[in-house]
Design a protein around this motif. Sequence first.
Motif, PDB file in Angstrom:
ATOM      1  N   ILE A  42      17.348 -12.364  14.649  1.00  0.00           N
ATOM      2  CA  ILE A  42      17.058 -11.126  13.927  1.00  0.00           C
ATOM      3  C   ILE A  42      18.346 -10.540  13.347  1.00  0.00           C
ATOM      4  CG2 ILE A  42      16.128  -8.788  14.124  1.00  0.00           C
ATOM      5  CD1 ILE A  42      14.388  -9.888  16.456  1.00  0.00           C
ATOM      6  N   ASP A  43      18.375 -10.423  12.019  1.00  0.00           N
ATOM      7  CA  ASP A  43      19.512  -9.829  11.323  1.00  0.00           C
ATOM      8  C   ASP A  43      19.223  -8.400  10.874  1.00  0.00           C
ATOM      9  OD1 ASP A  43      21.023 -12.108  11.578  1.00  0.00           O
ATOM     10  OD2 ASP A  43      20.544 -12.871   9.590  1.00  0.00           O
ATOM     11  N   ARG A  44      17.957  -8.064  10.745  1.00  0.00           N
ATOM     12  CA  ARG A  44      17.574  -6.726  10.288  1.00  0.00           C
ATOM     13  C   ARG A  44      16.464  -6.217  11.194  1.00  0.00           C
ATOM     14  NH1 ARG A  44      15.735  -7.567   4.870  1.00  0.00           N
ATOM     15  NH2 ARG A  44      17.927  -8.005   4.477  1.00  0.00           N
ATOM     16  N   LEU A  45      16.660  -5.019  11.759  1.00  0.00           N
ATOM     17  CA  LEU A  45      15.681  -4.437  12.680  1.00  0.00           C
ATOM     18  C   LEU A  45      15.458  -2.983  12.298  1.00  0.00           C
ATOM     19  CD1 LEU A  45      13.960  -4.589  15.280  1.00  0.00           C
ATOM     20  CD2 LEU A  45      16.034  -4.016  16.557  1.00  0.00           C
ATOM     21  N   CYS A  46      14.203  -2.645  12.017  1.00  0.00           N
ATOM     22  CA  CYS A  46      13.843  -1.272  11.658  1.00  0.00           C
ATOM     23  C   CYS A  46      12.787  -0.797  12.647  1.00  0.00           C
ATOM     24  CB  CYS A  46      13.286  -1.246  10.235  1.00  0.00           C
ATOM     25  SG  CYS A  46      12.719   0.387   9.720  1.00  0.00           S
ATOM     26  N   VAL A  47      13.030   0.335  13.293  1.00  0.00           N
ATOM     27  CA  VAL A  47      12.084   0.907  14.249  1.00  0.00           C
ATOM     28  C   VAL A  47      11.743   2.311  13.771  1.00  0.00           C
ATOM     29  CG1 VAL A  47      11.617   1.480  16.647  1.00  0.00           C
ATOM     30  CG2 VAL A  47      13.152  -0.412  16.101  1.00  0.00           C
ATOM     31  N   GLU A  48      10.445   2.573  13.576  1.00  0.00           N
ATOM     32  CA  GLU A  48       9.979   3.862  13.068  1.00  0.00           C
ATOM     33  C   GLU A  48       8.939   4.456  14.002  1.00  0.00           C
ATOM     34  OE1 GLU A  48       8.584   3.515   8.973  1.00  0.00           O
ATOM     35  OE2 GLU A  48       9.674   1.621   8.830  1.00  0.00           O
ATOM     36  N   ARG A  49       8.943   5.787  14.060  1.00  0.00           N
ATOM     37  CA  ARG A  49       7.902   6.495  14.803  1.00  0.00           C
ATOM     38  C   ARG A  49       6.886   6.990  13.781  1.00  0.00           C
ATOM     39  NH1 ARG A  49       9.240   9.006  19.503  1.00  0.00           N
ATOM     40  NH2 ARG A  49      11.299   9.385  18.635  1.00  0.00           N
ATOM     41  N   ASP A  50       5.619   6.713  14.026  1.00  0.00           N
ATOM     42  CA  ASP A  50       4.538   7.178  13.163  1.00  0.00           C
ATOM     43  C   ASP A  50       3.823   8.327  13.873  1.00  0.00           C
ATOM     44  OD1 ASP A  50       2.963   7.218  10.901  1.00  0.00           O
ATOM     45  OD2 ASP A  50       1.941   5.325  11.299  1.00  0.00           O
ATOM     46  N   ARG A  51       2.770   8.796  13.301  1.00  0.00           N
ATOM     47  CA  ARG A  51       2.039   9.936  13.885  1.00  0.00           C
ATOM     48  C   ARG A  51       1.325   9.530  15.180  1.00  0.00           C
ATOM     49  NH1 ARG A  51      -0.572   8.435   9.300  1.00  0.00           N
ATOM     50  NH2 ARG A  51      -2.624   7.537   9.573  1.00  0.00           N
ATOM     51  N   VAL A  52       0.998  10.515  15.985  1.00  0.00           N
ATOM     52  CA  VAL A  52       0.253  10.301  17.234  1.00  0.00           C
ATOM     53  C   VAL A  52      -1.092   9.669  16.900  1.00  0.00           C
ATOM     54  CG1 VAL A  52      -0.886  11.489  19.156  1.00  0.00           C
ATOM     55  CG2 VAL A  52       1.408  12.183  18.440  1.00  0.00           C
ATOM     56  N   THR A  53      -1.450   8.620  17.651  1.00  0.00           N
ATOM     57  CA  THR A  53      -2.713   7.903  17.465  1.00  0.00           C
ATOM     58  C   THR A  53      -3.382   7.766  18.818  1.00  0.00           C
ATOM     59  OG1 THR A  53      -1.773   6.636  15.632  1.00  0.00           O
ATOM     60  CG2 THR A  53      -3.729   5.727  16.681  1.00  0.00           C
ATOM     61  N   THR A  54      -4.648   8.114  18.902  1.00  0.00           N
ATOM     62  CA  THR A  54      -5.381   8.018  20.160  1.00  0.00           C
ATOM     63  C   THR A  54      -5.246   6.615  20.744  1.00  0.00           C
ATOM     64  OG1 THR A  54      -6.975   9.661  19.397  1.00  0.00           O
ATOM     65  CG2 THR A  54      -7.638   8.292  21.261  1.00  0.00           C
ATOM     66  N   GLY A  55      -4.788   6.529  21.977  1.00  0.00           N
ATOM     67  CA  GLY A  55      -4.580   5.247  22.639  1.00  0.00           C
ATOM     68  C   GLY A  55      -3.230   4.612  22.332  1.00  0.00           C
ATOM     69  N   GLY A  56      -2.528   5.121  21.311  1.00  0.00           N
ATOM     70  CA  GLY A  56      -1.241   4.566  20.917  1.00  0.00           C
ATOM     71  C   GLY A  56      -1.410   3.248  20.173  1.00  0.00           C
ATOM     72  N   ARG A  57      -0.385   2.862  19.425  1.00  0.00           N
ATOM     73  CA  ARG A  57      -0.447   1.617  18.661  1.00  0.00           C
ATOM     74  C   ARG A  57       0.966   1.220  18.251  1.00  0.00           C
ATOM     75  NH1 ARG A  57      -3.665   1.904  13.207  1.00  0.00           N
ATOM     76  NH2 ARG A  57      -1.964   3.328  12.757  1.00  0.00           N
ATOM     77  N   VAL A  58       1.208  -0.074  18.206  1.00  0.00           N
ATOM     78  CA  VAL A  58       2.473  -0.596  17.693  1.00  0.00           C
ATOM     79  C   VAL A  58       2.133  -1.657  16.659  1.00  0.00           C
ATOM     80  CG1 VAL A  58       4.593  -1.845  18.229  1.00  0.00           C
ATOM     81  CG2 VAL A  58       3.717  -0.162  19.841  1.00  0.00           C
ATOM     82  N   ARG A  59       2.697  -1.516  15.473  1.00  0.00           N
ATOM     83  CA  ARG A  59       2.533  -2.528  14.420  1.00  0.00           C
ATOM     84  C   ARG A  59       3.882  -3.209  14.229  1.00  0.00           C
ATOM     85  NH1 ARG A  59       0.654   1.225   9.882  1.00  0.00           N
ATOM     86  NH2 ARG A  59       1.666   2.715  11.242  1.00  0.00           N
ATOM     87  N   ILE A  60       3.849  -4.524  14.096  1.00  0.00           N
ATOM     88  CA  ILE A  60       5.083  -5.292  13.985  1.00  0.00           C
ATOM     89  C   ILE A  60       4.960  -6.246  12.795  1.00  0.00           C
ATOM     90  CG2 ILE A  60       6.631  -6.907  15.132  1.00  0.00           C
ATOM     91  CD1 ILE A  60       5.414  -5.862  17.795  1.00  0.00           C
ATOM     92  N   GLN A  61       6.021  -6.269  11.990  1.00  0.00           N
ATOM     93  CA  GLN A  61       6.079  -7.183  10.855  1.00  0.00           C
ATOM     94  C   GLN A  61       7.339  -8.029  11.010  1.00  0.00           C
ATOM     95  OE1 GLN A  61       6.759  -5.277   7.089  1.00  0.00           O
ATOM     96  NE2 GLN A  61       5.799  -6.952   5.969  1.00  0.00           N
ATOM     97  N   VAL A  62       7.173  -9.342  11.023  1.00  0.00           N
ATOM     98  CA  VAL A  62       8.304 -10.271  11.100  1.00  0.00           C
ATOM     99  C   VAL A  62       8.329 -11.060   9.799  1.00  0.00           C
ATOM    100  CG1 VAL A  62       9.326 -12.203  12.352  1.00  0.00           C
ATOM    101  CG2 VAL A  62       8.028 -10.459  13.610  1.00  0.00           C
ATOM    102  N   THR A  63       9.463 -11.013   9.101  1.00  0.00           N
ATOM    103  CA  THR A  63       9.589 -11.759   7.858  1.00  0.00           C
ATOM    104  C   THR A  63      10.899 -12.543   7.865  1.00  0.00           C
ATOM    105  OG1 THR A  63      10.564  -9.823   6.774  1.00  0.00           O
ATOM    106  CG2 THR A  63       8.214 -10.176   6.465  1.00  0.00           C
ATOM    107  N   GLU A  64      10.857 -13.674   7.185  1.00  0.00           N
ATOM    108  CA  GLU A  64      12.049 -14.494   7.073  1.00  0.00           C
ATOM    109  C   GLU A  64      12.938 -13.933   5.977  1.00  0.00           C
ATOM    110  OE1 GLU A  64      13.330 -19.188   6.749  1.00  0.00           O
ATOM    111  OE2 GLU A  64      11.236 -18.615   6.493  1.00  0.00           O
ATOM    112  N   ILE A  65      14.236 -13.914   6.225  1.00  0.00           N
ATOM    113  CA  ILE A  65      15.206 -13.482   5.230  1.00  0.00           C
ATOM    114  C   ILE A  65      15.724 -14.733   4.524  1.00  0.00           C
ATOM    115  CG2 ILE A  65      17.449 -12.408   4.838  1.00  0.00           C
ATOM    116  CD1 ILE A  65      16.960 -10.743   7.356  1.00  0.00           C
ATOM    117  N   HIS A  66      15.492 -14.799   3.233  1.00  0.00           N
ATOM    118  CA  HIS A  66      15.953 -15.952   2.440  1.00  0.00           C
ATOM    119  C   HIS A  66      17.324 -15.649   1.871  1.00  0.00           C
ATOM    120  CE1 HIS A  66      12.028 -17.830   2.747  1.00  0.00           C
ATOM    121  NE2 HIS A  66      11.514 -16.646   2.503  1.00  0.00           N
ATOM    122  N   THR A  67      18.282 -16.484   2.176  1.00  0.00           N
ATOM    123  CA  THR A  67      19.629 -16.264   1.662  1.00  0.00           C
ATOM    124  C   THR A  67      19.999 -17.281   0.608  1.00  0.00           C
ATOM    125  OG1 THR A  67      20.540 -17.608   3.450  1.00  0.00           O
ATOM    126  CG2 THR A  67      20.467 -15.231   3.784  1.00  0.00           C
TER     127      THR A  67
END
Length: 67
Positions: A42-67
């Motif tokens: 992992i070369d780039r990591l972004c962590v964001e807090r979103d609004r309160v959601t009943t039960g909680g939730r985590v969304r994750i996106q993994v993408t390849e970095i093309h150099t």
Amino acid sequence: GRLAVRIIASPPDSRRRDLDNLQKALLDALAKAGAYDDDSQIDRLCVERDRVTTGGRVRIQVTEIHT
């Protein structure tokens, strides 16, 4: 390859939480699940807090970095 990971966390309630406590467990779980070989990719990591959601939730996106 080299990766970018975006984590969007929606807490289950409005209590105070530290986002930095969330990422290590998630990244290790993704490696164990086979999303990538090792979190050292992992070369780039972004962590964001979103609004309160009943039960909680985590969304994750993994993408390849093309150099």
